[in-house]
Structure formats: C-alpha cells, structure tokens
Design a protein around this motif. Structure first.
Motif, PDB file in Angstrom:
ATOM      1  N   LYS A  83      42.507  80.503 -19.835  1.00 63.79           N
ATOM      2  CA  LYS A  83      43.783  80.793 -20.485  1.00 63.79           C
ATOM      3  C   LYS A  83      44.895  79.840 -20.070  1.00 63.79           C
ATOM      4  O   LYS A  83      45.829  79.608 -20.837  1.00 63.79           O
ATOM      5  CB  LYS A  83      44.198  82.235 -20.173  1.00 63.79           C
ATOM      6  N   THR A  84      44.807  79.319 -18.843  1.00 65.58           N
ATOM      7  CA  THR A  84      45.847  78.415 -18.358  1.00 65.58           C
ATOM      8  C   THR A  84      45.216  77.141 -17.812  1.00 65.58           C
ATOM      9  O   THR A  84      44.157  77.176 -17.174  1.00 65.58           O
ATOM     10  CB  THR A  84      46.683  79.068 -17.246  1.00 65.58           C
TER      11      THR A  84
ATOM     12  N   ALA B  65      47.082  77.609 -22.474  1.00 67.50           N
ATOM     13  CA  ALA B  65      48.450  77.175 -22.180  1.00 67.50           C
ATOM     14  C   ALA B  65      48.384  76.060 -21.148  1.00 67.50           C
ATOM     15  O   ALA B  65      47.783  76.231 -20.086  1.00 67.50           O
ATOM     16  CB  ALA B  65      49.266  78.338 -21.645  1.00 67.50           C
TER      17      ALA B  65
ATOM     18  N   SER C  32      53.985  78.088 -10.502  1.00 68.36           N
ATOM     19  CA  SER C  32      53.482  78.550 -11.801  1.00 68.36           C
ATOM     20  C   SER C  32      52.559  79.750 -11.643  1.00 68.36           C
ATOM     21  O   SER C  32      52.161  80.116 -10.531  1.00 68.36           O
ATOM     22  CB  SER C  32      52.730  77.417 -12.499  1.00 68.36           C
TER      23      SER C  32
ATOM     24  N   ILE D 129      46.395  79.098 -12.268  1.00 76.21           N
ATOM     25  CA  ILE D 129      45.828  78.124 -13.203  1.00 76.21           C
ATOM     26  C   ILE D 129      44.310  78.242 -13.195  1.00 76.21           C
ATOM     27  O   ILE D 129      43.688  78.244 -12.132  1.00 76.21           O
ATOM     28  CB  ILE D 129      46.270  76.698 -12.814  1.00 76.21           C
TER      29      ILE D 129
END
Length: 210
Positions: free
Chosen positions: A2-3, A29, A46, A49
């Motif tokens: 997803k990331t 993303a 962030s 990841i």
C-alpha cells in the motif's frame, strides 16, 4: 503493497521507478527523496512503508545508509536496490546491510514489474544477472588457508566489521581503542590480500565468520 518509497536523485529515473511501482501494485502511495538526508527526514516521519526502491549512488553518500536505517527502525519494509551497478563492491554490501533484493535499472520496465510482483509469492526480487553472480560467488571453491593466518582476535574484529560496523563501533563492542582496531584491520587486509571492507566481508563470509 500500500505504501512505497523511492530514493533516487535523477528526476527521470525517479519518475520511471514510480511507474514501475504503480504497474506492480495498483493504488500504491509513493513518497520519494533525492538524497540520504532528505530520505531520512521523510521516512522517519512518515507512515510505515511497505516497500522501498533505493539507489546506491547519491549526492551525499551511499543508499546503503538508508537500507541500514530501515533494517534498524522498520524491519518490515522490503528494501530493494535499484541500481546501474552490478559489481561485487556494490551488491554484497547492500545485501549485507539488509536489502531484500537487487534490480538493475538497465532492464525493461516490464522485467522490474515482474520481479516486484514476485514478492507476493515469496520470490526474491533479483535481476537475472545478479542472481547468476550470487550463484557463482557461493560456488567458488573455499580454502581455509586465509582463515588460518588470522589470530583469534583478528577473526573477531573481522566478523564485526563484516557486519557493517564502523571502527568506532567495533572498538566499543570489544572494549578497545579505535586506533587499536585500525591496526587490526590493517593487518587483516594485509593477510587476506584485500583493500576494502567489502572484499574483507566477502572473505569473512567464505570463512564462515558471518
């Protein structure tokens, strides 16, 4: 996935790798950085990841620094090197630092997409040329002679620096002075007939020290 995160200093390559990720994982993303300093700033603040594509040659150093960061702080992140370099001096230190794969950017985009898709089924993302090089490396005949030349302390120092530790970190682990470690490293290089940490690490691996 997803990331995702891309560490690449060339805008054209960064865009190309973004396309690879979008074609590999629909809806992913992507965040990015063009230097080690910017990368650390981004990934340290962030959300988690899932996968990171990391170039090795950056303006402020080696992408291996970022691989090591992920290995320490986000071990669940799949780190994949995306590089133009296919030599031992780049491949083995990157894998030793914690990279889960190594892809060459001179391949067609479709080949990289296929390699990344293989992650889902447990296949390591390796370019064919890298896989062949790894196989050749482990099929090389092993001789115990270099190991027999090293003292027990030198073997201990070698086993630590081969894991990516600096001389200062090695000195701290062994309770010795940095200059003392530097002396051991110099003697190790001489006995093994090597001239770099990467070559010494390969020798240590062949000896079974790591």
């Amino acid at each position: 996935m997803k990331t995702a995160f891309i560490l690449e200093d060339t805008p054209e390559s960064q865009l190309w790798l973004s396309e690879v990720l979008h074609n590999s994982f629909a809806g992913v993303a992507i965040s990015s950085a063009n230097s080690i300093a910017q990368a650390i700033a981004v990934i340290s603040t962030s959300a988690p990841i899932d996968i990171a594509l990391i170039d090795l040659s950056l303006p402020d150093g080696s992408g291996i620094t970022v691989i090591e960061w992920f290995n320490r702080h986000s071990p669940q992140t799949i780190c994949v090197v995306a590089s133009i370099f296919d030599d031992d001096r780049h491949i083995f230190p990157a894998l030793r630092a914690g990279a889960h794969g190594y892809l060459l950017k001179d391949q067609p985009q479709s080949a990289l997409v296929q390699a990344l898709n293989g992650i889902v089924t447990g296949q390591p993302p390796l370019s064919p040329a890298i896989a062949r090089k790894l196989l050749r490396h482990f099929h090389e005949p092993y001789t115990a002679q270099p190991q027999e030349l090293l003292t027990e302390r030198e073997k201990e120092v070698l086993s630590i620096i081969a894991k990516g530790m600096t001389m200062a970190e090695t000195a701290n682990i062994l309770g010795l002075k940095r200059n003392t470690i530097a002396g051991y490293v110099k003697e190790i290089y001489r006995k093994l007939n090597v001239s770099s940490r990467a070559e010494a690490a390969i020798s240590a691996q062949k000896m079974g020290l790591i």
